[in-house]
Design a protein around this motif. Structure first.
Motif, PDB file in Angstrom:
ATOM      1  N   PHE A   1       2.597   2.171  -8.946  1.00 16.76           N
ATOM      2  CA  PHE A   1       1.736   3.227  -9.492  1.00 16.76           C
ATOM      3  C   PHE A   1       1.683   4.367  -8.488  1.00 16.76           C
ATOM      4  O   PHE A   1       1.351   4.173  -7.318  1.00 16.76           O
ATOM      5  N   SER A   2       2.063   5.572  -8.936  1.00 18.03           N
ATOM      6  CA  SER A   2       2.073   6.718  -8.025  1.00 18.03           C
ATOM      7  C   SER A   2       1.488   7.951  -8.697  1.00 18.03           C
ATOM      8  O   SER A   2       1.163   7.927  -9.886  1.00 18.03           O
TER       9      SER A   2
ATOM     10  N   GLY B   1       4.007   5.022  -3.574  1.00 21.38           N
ATOM     11  CA  GLY B   1       2.949   4.643  -4.497  1.00 21.38           C
ATOM     12  C   GLY B   1       2.223   3.405  -4.030  1.00 21.38           C
ATOM     13  O   GLY B   1       2.366   2.981  -2.876  1.00 21.38           O
ATOM     14  N   THR B   2       1.444   2.812  -4.924  1.00 21.80           N
ATOM     15  CA  THR B   2       0.736   1.558  -4.651  1.00 21.80           C
ATOM     16  C   THR B   2       1.278   0.492  -5.589  1.00 21.80           C
ATOM     17  O   THR B   2       1.347   0.703  -6.802  1.00 21.80           O
ATOM     18  N   ASP B   3       1.689  -0.650  -5.022  1.00 23.30           N
ATOM     19  CA  ASP B   3       2.234  -1.737  -5.832  1.00 23.30           C
ATOM     20  C   ASP B   3       1.145  -2.745  -6.181  1.00 23.30           C
ATOM     21  O   ASP B   3       0.399  -3.204  -5.300  1.00 23.30           O
ATOM     22  N   PHE B   4       1.074  -3.094  -7.470  1.00 16.81           N
ATOM     23  CA  PHE B   4       0.134  -4.096  -7.950  1.00 16.81           C
ATOM     24  C   PHE B   4       0.898  -5.344  -8.387  1.00 16.81           C
ATOM     25  O   PHE B   4       1.952  -5.246  -9.012  1.00 16.81           O
ATOM     26  N   LYS B   5       0.352  -6.496  -8.076  1.00 19.77           N
ATOM     27  CA  LYS B   5       0.946  -7.746  -8.528  1.00 19.77           C
ATOM     28  C   LYS B   5       0.916  -7.789 -10.048  1.00 19.77           C
ATOM     29  O   LYS B   5      -0.119  -7.541 -10.661  1.00 19.77           O
ATOM     30  N   ALA B   6       2.062  -8.095 -10.669  1.00 17.21           N
ATOM     31  CA  ALA B   6       2.119  -8.132 -12.125  1.00 17.21           C
ATOM     32  C   ALA B   6       3.322  -8.939 -12.575  1.00 17.21           C
ATOM     33  O   ALA B   6       4.467  -8.561 -12.303  1.00 17.21           O
TER      34      ALA B   6
ATOM     35  N   ASP C   1       0.819  -1.212   0.000  1.00 15.64           N
ATOM     36  CA  ASP C   1       0.000   0.000   0.000  1.00 15.64           C
ATOM     37  C   ASP C   1       0.851   1.258   0.000  1.00 15.64           C
ATOM     38  O   ASP C   1       2.015   1.257   0.413  1.00 15.64           O
ATOM     39  N   PHE C   2       0.227   2.344  -0.423  1.00 15.72           N
ATOM     40  CA  PHE C   2       0.877   3.654  -0.344  1.00 15.72           C
ATOM     41  C   PHE C   2       1.115   4.013   1.122  1.00 15.72           C
ATOM     42  O   PHE C   2       0.319   3.687   2.007  1.00 15.72           O
ATOM     43  N   GLY C   3       2.234   4.712   1.371  1.00 14.80           N
ATOM     44  CA  GLY C   3       2.508   5.252   2.704  1.00 14.80           C
ATOM     45  C   GLY C   3       3.214   4.319   3.651  1.00 14.80           C
ATOM     46  O   GLY C   3       3.577   4.729   4.764  1.00 14.80           O
ATOM     47  N   THR C   4       3.399   3.069   3.245  1.00 18.55           N
ATOM     48  CA  THR C   4       4.069   2.104   4.120  1.00 18.55           C
ATOM     49  C   THR C   4       5.510   2.545   4.380  1.00 18.55           C
ATOM     50  O   THR C   4       6.239   2.889   3.458  1.00 18.55           O
ATOM     51  N   LYS C   5       5.901   2.549   5.653  1.00 14.66           N
ATOM     52  CA  LYS C   5       7.283   2.910   6.000  1.00 14.66           C
ATOM     53  C   LYS C   5       8.219   1.834   5.446  1.00 14.66           C
ATOM     54  O   LYS C   5       8.022   0.648   5.677  1.00 14.66           O
TER      55      LYS C   5
ATOM     56  N   ASP D   1      -1.349  10.011  -2.191  1.00 11.20           N
ATOM     57  CA  ASP D   1      -1.910   8.671  -2.303  1.00 11.20           C
ATOM     58  C   ASP D   1      -2.657   8.568  -3.632  1.00 11.20           C
ATOM     59  O   ASP D   1      -3.663   9.244  -3.837  1.00 11.20           O
ATOM     60  N   PRO D   2      -2.204   7.722  -4.570  1.00 14.18           N
ATOM     61  CA  PRO D   2      -2.814   7.691  -5.905  1.00 14.18           C
ATOM     62  C   PRO D   2      -4.246   7.172  -5.927  1.00 14.18           C
ATOM     63  O   PRO D   2      -5.075   7.664  -6.703  1.00 14.18           O
ATOM     64  N   LEU D   3      -4.563   6.206  -5.090  1.00 11.60           N
ATOM     65  CA  LEU D   3      -5.917   5.641  -5.095  1.00 11.60           C
ATOM     66  C   LEU D   3      -6.925   6.613  -4.485  1.00 11.60           C
ATOM     67  O   LEU D   3      -8.061   6.751  -4.972  1.00 11.60           O
ATOM     68  N   GLN D   4      -6.506   7.312  -3.427  1.00 14.53           N
ATOM     69  CA  GLN D   4      -7.395   8.325  -2.843  1.00 14.53           C
ATOM     70  C   GLN D   4      -7.575   9.490  -3.798  1.00 14.53           C
ATOM     71  O   GLN D   4      -8.661  10.066  -3.900  1.00 14.53           O
ATOM     72  N   LEU D   5      -6.518   9.829  -4.545  1.00 17.13           N
ATOM     73  CA  LEU D   5      -6.613  10.905  -5.533  1.00 17.13           C
ATOM     74  C   LEU D   5      -7.627  10.546  -6.610  1.00 17.13           C
ATOM     75  O   LEU D   5      -8.453  11.385  -7.000  1.00 17.13           O
ATOM     76  N   ILE D   6      -7.584   9.320  -7.108  1.00 14.72           N
ATOM     77  CA  ILE D   6      -8.523   8.888  -8.142  1.00 14.72           C
ATOM     78  C   ILE D   6      -9.963   9.015  -7.655  1.00 14.72           C
ATOM     79  O   ILE D   6     -10.842   9.498  -8.381  1.00 14.72           O
TER      80      ILE D   6
END
Length: 309
Positions: free
Chosen positions: A288-289, A208-213, A191-195, A298-303
């Protein structure tokens, strides 16, 4: 005779009473008209959310008749932002207000200016920012990716400066018309923001947010825009940055193959790259950021926020 005078007095009483009621109604009517006119002439300023978590984005709305050149300044960041006209609404404007990951439990002062009746007016408003409940994770990578030699330091500094020059360039034109989408639909692995603790050393937070790929997975553009960067970088590996206008940028990192070029216009849902494991990574995935007015958010909150405009 007495009955005659009594009757006249009674009639006059009721007449004056009716006149009094009519006068009250007329006064109330004019008061309502005046209040309506004053309300229409009033300038309103409000957030869609006046209390958010650090690294989130909110929207500041400005409503006012016959106002010109509305702008704002986020005082502690010294960021100047132009308001944008709200679609399908007259005399209504909006501005995206980003908060930094390091804005924790504070009030951010925002000063708004505009011209009305040839005079420049100012209003101020405060945004409450609280600390988000971000997690922490330990990552083990090659020591060369954590402790940099002089050549690597020089490269990362150059790449950072190049990226910030892009993010600090605000275009006023809105390049998107439809809702934002995710670059792919797979499980989120980070997730975004993880230390981030690299090799037992705290090195900041996950931007950013990491997606499995798996390698070769198709990556699509989150919305219409222009590719402003497509190159290999030290940390992010093969990277794409898309400018969506109005200070909004989305970023796609650790790619295997580019399918677009710099300065190329792209459409929402267009395949722009194939995923990979380039840069500082432990395995293949998509990072993804997003940035708003140069601030990492936070990209998901921005969307979610953009899709409610």
């Amino acid at each position: 005779m007495n009955n005659f005078f009594c009757d006249i007095i009674t009639r006059l009483f009721y007449l004056f009473r009716k006149i009094n009621i009519m006068l009250k109604k007329i006064i109330i009517f004019f008061v309502l008209i005046i209040n309506t006119l004053l309300a229409a002439d009033k300038v309103n300023l409000y957030f869609n959310k006046n209390s958010i978590k650090n690294a989130q984005t909110t929207v500041l709305y400005l409503n006012g008749k016959d106002i010109k050149e509305p702008k704002l300044t986020i005082t502690d960041k010294k960021i100047n932002i132009n308001f944008n006209k709200l679609p399908l609404k007259n005399n209504s404007y909006y501005a995206l207000i980003p908060t930094s990951y390091y804005d924790i439990n504070k009030k951010i002062k925002i000063i708004v200016s505009y011209i009305k009746e040839k005079n420049k007016d100012f209003k101020s408003i405060y945004l409450n920012v609280k600390e988000g409940d971000y997690k922490s994770e330990v990552i083990n990578v090659k020591s060369s990716k954590v402790k940099l030699n002089n050549k690597a330091k020089e490269r990362t500094q150059k790449e950072y400066k190049e990226a910030m020059n892009i993010y600090n360039t605000f275009s006023t034109k809105k390049l998107w018309n439809k809702k934002f989408i995710l670059p792919l639909h797979t499980p989120i692995t980070s997730d975004f923001g993880t230390k981030r603790v690299y090799n037992n050393s705290l090195k900041g937070y996950h931007s950013g947010t990491d997606f499995k790929a798996n390698i070769g997975t198709k990556i699509v553009a989150a919305n219409d825009g222009v590719v402003v960067l497509a190159k290999n970088r030290f940390y992010a590996g093969n990277s794409i940055i898309i400018d969506h206008g109005q200070g909004v940028y989305t970023c796609y990192y650790h790619l295997n193959k580019f399918l677009v070029k710099p300065n190329q216009k792209v459409k929402r849902g267009q395949i722009i790259a194939l995923s990979g494991k380039t840069g500082r990574v432990t395995g293949p995935h998509l990072h993804f950021s997003a940035r708003v007015n140069s601030v990492q958010v936070d990209p998901l909150q921005l969307i979610k926020t953009l899709n409610k405009l």
